[in-house]
Design a protein around this motif. Structure first.
Motif, PDB file in Angstrom:
ATOM      1  N   GLU A   1       0.820  -1.203   0.000  1.00  0.00           N
ATOM      2  CA  GLU A   1       0.000   0.000   0.000  1.00  0.00           C
ATOM      3  C   GLU A   1       0.861   1.262   0.000  1.00  0.00           C
ATOM      4  O   GLU A   1       1.802   1.396   0.781  1.00  0.00           O
ATOM      5  N   GLY A   2       0.546   2.179  -0.927  1.00  0.00           N
ATOM      6  CA  GLY A   2       1.220   3.470  -0.964  1.00  0.00           C
ATOM      7  C   GLY A   2       2.623   3.453  -1.540  1.00  0.00           C
ATOM      8  O   GLY A   2       3.314   4.471  -1.512  1.00  0.00           O
ATOM      9  N   LYS A   3       3.046   2.315  -2.126  1.00  0.00           N
ATOM     10  CA  LYS A   3       4.428   2.213  -2.599  1.00  0.00           C
ATOM     11  C   LYS A   3       4.526   1.887  -4.081  1.00  0.00           C
ATOM     12  O   LYS A   3       5.573   1.460  -4.567  1.00  0.00           O
ATOM     13  N   ILE A   4       3.420   2.088  -4.810  1.00  0.00           N
ATOM     14  CA  ILE A   4       3.445   1.962  -6.259  1.00  0.00           C
ATOM     15  C   ILE A   4       2.750   3.194  -6.837  1.00  0.00           C
ATOM     16  O   ILE A   4       2.076   3.926  -6.123  1.00  0.00           O
ATOM     17  N   SER A   5       2.934   3.423  -8.142  1.00  0.00           N
ATOM     18  CA  SER A   5       2.359   4.634  -8.737  1.00  0.00           C
ATOM     19  C   SER A   5       0.841   4.513  -8.810  1.00  0.00           C
ATOM     20  O   SER A   5       0.284   3.400  -8.837  1.00  0.00           O
ATOM     21  N   PRO A   6       0.125   5.640  -8.834  1.00  0.00           N
ATOM     22  CA  PRO A   6      -1.343   5.601  -8.906  1.00  0.00           C
ATOM     23  C   PRO A   6      -1.860   4.795 -10.091  1.00  0.00           C
ATOM     24  O   PRO A   6      -2.848   4.061  -9.970  1.00  0.00           O
ATOM     25  N   LEU A   7      -1.217   4.937 -11.241  1.00  0.00           N
ATOM     26  CA  LEU A   7      -1.678   4.200 -12.412  1.00  0.00           C
ATOM     27  C   LEU A   7      -1.432   2.705 -12.228  1.00  0.00           C
ATOM     28  O   LEU A   7      -2.277   1.874 -12.571  1.00  0.00           O
ATOM     29  N   GLN A   8      -0.266   2.355 -11.666  1.00  0.00           N
ATOM     30  CA  GLN A   8       0.004   0.943 -11.401  1.00  0.00           C
ATOM     31  C   GLN A   8      -1.045   0.364 -10.455  1.00  0.00           C
ATOM     32  O   GLN A   8      -1.511  -0.752 -10.647  1.00  0.00           O
ATOM     33  N   GLU A   9      -1.419   1.145  -9.430  1.00  0.00           N
ATOM     34  CA  GLU A   9      -2.408   0.653  -8.464  1.00  0.00           C
ATOM     35  C   GLU A   9      -3.759   0.458  -9.132  1.00  0.00           C
ATOM     36  O   GLU A   9      -4.456  -0.522  -8.864  1.00  0.00           O
ATOM     37  N   LYS A  10      -4.138   1.370 -10.006  1.00  0.00           N
ATOM     38  CA  LYS A  10      -5.399   1.206 -10.740  1.00  0.00           C
ATOM     39  C   LYS A  10      -5.388  -0.085 -11.563  1.00  0.00           C
ATOM     40  O   LYS A  10      -6.398  -0.794 -11.661  1.00  0.00           O
ATOM     41  N   GLN A  11      -4.227  -0.382 -12.160  1.00  0.00           N
ATOM     42  CA  GLN A  11      -4.127  -1.599 -12.960  1.00  0.00           C
ATOM     43  C   GLN A  11      -4.307  -2.856 -12.113  1.00  0.00           C
ATOM     44  O   GLN A  11      -4.745  -3.886 -12.611  1.00  0.00           O
ATOM     45  N   LEU A  12      -3.935  -2.760 -10.830  1.00  0.00           N
ATOM     46  CA  LEU A  12      -4.027  -3.913  -9.933  1.00  0.00           C
ATOM     47  C   LEU A  12      -5.394  -4.031  -9.268  1.00  0.00           C
ATOM     48  O   LEU A  12      -5.914  -5.131  -9.074  1.00  0.00           O
ATOM     49  N   SER A  13      -5.949  -2.894  -8.871  1.00  0.00           N
ATOM     50  CA  SER A  13      -7.086  -2.884  -7.950  1.00  0.00           C
ATOM     51  C   SER A  13      -8.447  -2.925  -8.615  1.00  0.00           C
ATOM     52  O   SER A  13      -9.467  -2.903  -7.932  1.00  0.00           O
ATOM     53  N   THR A  14      -8.490  -3.014  -9.925  1.00  0.00           N
ATOM     54  CA  THR A  14      -9.771  -2.898 -10.626  1.00  0.00           C
ATOM     55  C   THR A  14     -10.250  -4.201 -11.261  1.00  0.00           C
ATOM     56  O   THR A  14     -11.241  -4.218 -11.976  1.00  0.00           O
ATOM     57  N   PHE A  15      -9.530  -5.291 -10.994  1.00  0.00           N
ATOM     58  CA  PHE A  15      -9.966  -6.584 -11.536  1.00  0.00           C
ATOM     59  C   PHE A  15     -11.174  -7.110 -10.773  1.00  0.00           C
ATOM     60  O   PHE A  15     -11.439  -6.723  -9.635  1.00  0.00           O
ATOM     61  N   ASP A  16     -11.873  -8.041 -11.410  1.00  0.00           N
ATOM     62  CA  ASP A  16     -12.979  -8.724 -10.749  1.00  0.00           C
ATOM     63  C   ASP A  16     -12.956 -10.182 -11.187  1.00  0.00           C
ATOM     64  O   ASP A  16     -11.999 -10.643 -11.797  1.00  0.00           O
TER      65      ASP A  16
END
Length: 472
Positions: A162-177
């Motif tokens: 948490e908080g240690k990757i770029s915002p775009l990278q986090e979006k790529q990770l956190s939006t799967f279902d």
């Protein structure tokens, strides 16, 4: 092909077991082939060079022989790689190998897409799903999530700090279902990696769930990354002859490295006959491997957050494979090593853009600066006895066998691996050159998706309980 274990050479297993298991649950060791067959010289000497898919097929064949028929392997590779590995020349002795043309704009697409299709192939007759656990310091998770999303029989859990990757990278990770979800861990990448490794050695957990890994600890992630090393080195070799009549160039692969899986893949390509003379292991302030090469002592340490966050790894797991394949003395003959801090990364992005017009990302920038320093005198200074203090940014004090080729400036060509699209680090690039790079459509779409990540403490018992409760 027989595979053994970095911690127990008596282990002998097949490709399927190595892939599905991820790592040896009894020893915690990593699987590695017992040999690296060389490609036929007639294939390596083709001009023009073979395309990426043909190279992938020829390289993969011996490692899956008897387990994946050739026709199935061809289909698998064609499906995995609808995108190229592009080589761009920046000056007569400097090239960039662009590895961001896949769906998630990072080099991890090459390994993840091959791996997903291999795992699906091996899992096709199983009744229970195969649960993939993957820790990521930035790009691995999104590449794995994309490659495995909606693949039948496979289920993916991504752990990221948490908080240690770029915002775009986090979006790529956190939006799967669906069959892919992300856990947001309160800790570092090393903490995420430790949680995953502990899970693999937990007999109670493994008796309940079929587990495998998609990190570079999995051999099916590592082997396909060797394909683009072979392609790039053959491409550069042919262009060196075509444009400059250099018959046998000294090709140096400059590799931004965190967990050192990418560099290990380069070593595999070299062993299989790629015309690679040597490597530069280039990293950020997390300088565990440069320190090992400089001092002979391997000291894992807590990772430090940097602008090149995908390399924020203090305990690189592929050290095991490198030290199994080569002695430290051999490594010093083959590698130069280099590290750079955040201010150096900013200055390198600026320098690359000013000199060539090329916009490079923070990871590639470490490689660019390493090659620039090496070809512009840093290695010559080492040869003259002016050793650099390895605890400060720059080149560590060993001279590899190819140092004379660089110092003489006759036939040395550096190939810097550009491992991610600069748009993934837009604010850092903007800080360096004053403007953000254009965001590819496939990244822009992700920014509009809903965050579905699950928060979690850095606690193995909590992680284990969550797995048992949610993965049935």
């Amino acid at each position: 092909m027989i595979y053994t274990d970095t911690r127990d050479k008596s282990v002998k297993t097949d490709f399927k077991t190595a892939v599905v298991g991820g790592m040896n649950e009894k020893t915690g060791g990593l699987y590695i082939p017992v040999e690296f067959p060389k490609l036929d010289k007639s294939f390596l000497n083709k001009n023009p060079e073979p395309n990426l898919r043909d190279i992938a097929f020829e390289m993969a064949k011996p490692y899956v022989e008897g387990e994946i028929p050739e026709n199935d392997l061809k289909k698998l590779i064609n499906d995995a790689y609808p995108f190229p590995a592009k080589v761009s020349g920046l000056d007569p002795n400097s090239y960039v190998l662009e590895l961001f043309h896949g769906p998630t704009c990072a080099f991890k697409d090459f390994g993840a897409r091959f791996m997903a299709r291999v795992m699906s192939y091996f899992n096709r007759n199983e009744d229970k799903p195969l649960h993939i656990l993957v820790a990521t310091s930035g790009d691995t998770g999104s590449a794995v999530g994309s490659a495995f999303h909606n693949v039948p029989g496979l289920d993916v859990t991504i752990l990221y700090p948490e908080g240690k990757i770029s915002p775009l990278q986090e979006k790529q990770l956190s939006t799967f279902d669906g069959n892919v979800r992300a856990l947001r861990i309160k800790g570092t990448f090393d903490d995420c990696q430790k949680l995953v490794k502990t899970a693999f050695t937990d007999n109670e957990l493994r008796s309940s769930l079929r587990l495998s890994s998609a990190n570079s600890i999995n051999i099916s992630r590592l082997l396909p990354q060797s394909f683009y090393y072979m392609y790039a080195s053959l491409y550069v070799k042919n262009r060196a002859w075509q444009y400059n009549r250099i018959e046998n160039p000294s090709i140096i692969m400059v590799v931004p490295s965190g967990n050192f899986g990418n560099l290990t893949s380069g070593l595999i390509a070299k062993k299989m006959g790629a015309p690679i003379t040597g490597f530069v292991a280039a990293t950020n302030t997390n300088r565990t491997i440069p320190d090992w090469i400089a001092t002979g002592n391997y000291n894992a340490r807590p990772s430090v957050a940097t602008y090149a966050n995908a390399m924020d790894v203090g305990a690189p797991s592929n050290y095991e494979r490198i030290s199994t394949m080569y002695s430290l003395d051999d490594v010093r003959h083959l590698f130069a090593s280099y590290w750079l801090d955040d201010s150096g990364i900013i200055n390198s992005i600026k320098d690359c853009y000013a000199k060539t017009g090329y916009t490079i990302d923070p990871h590639g920038a470490v490689g660019w600066k390493a090659w620039s320093d090496i070809k512009n005198g840093a290695m010559a200074e080492l040869a003259q006895g002016k050793k650099h203090d390895y605890t400060k940014p720059g080149l560590t004090p060993n001279l590899p066998d190819w140092a004379d080729d660089v110092i003489s400036k006759k036939n040395a060509i550096g190939v810097v691996l550009e491992t991610a699209h600069p748009a993934k680090f837009g604010s850092i690039v903007e800080k360096a050159i004053g403007s953000k790079p254009i965001i590819p459509d496939r990244l822009e779409k992700v920014m509009r998706l809903e965050d579905k990540s699950i928060p979690m403490e850095n606690n193995y018992n909590q992680f284990k309980s969550w797995l048992l409760e949610n993965l049935k």
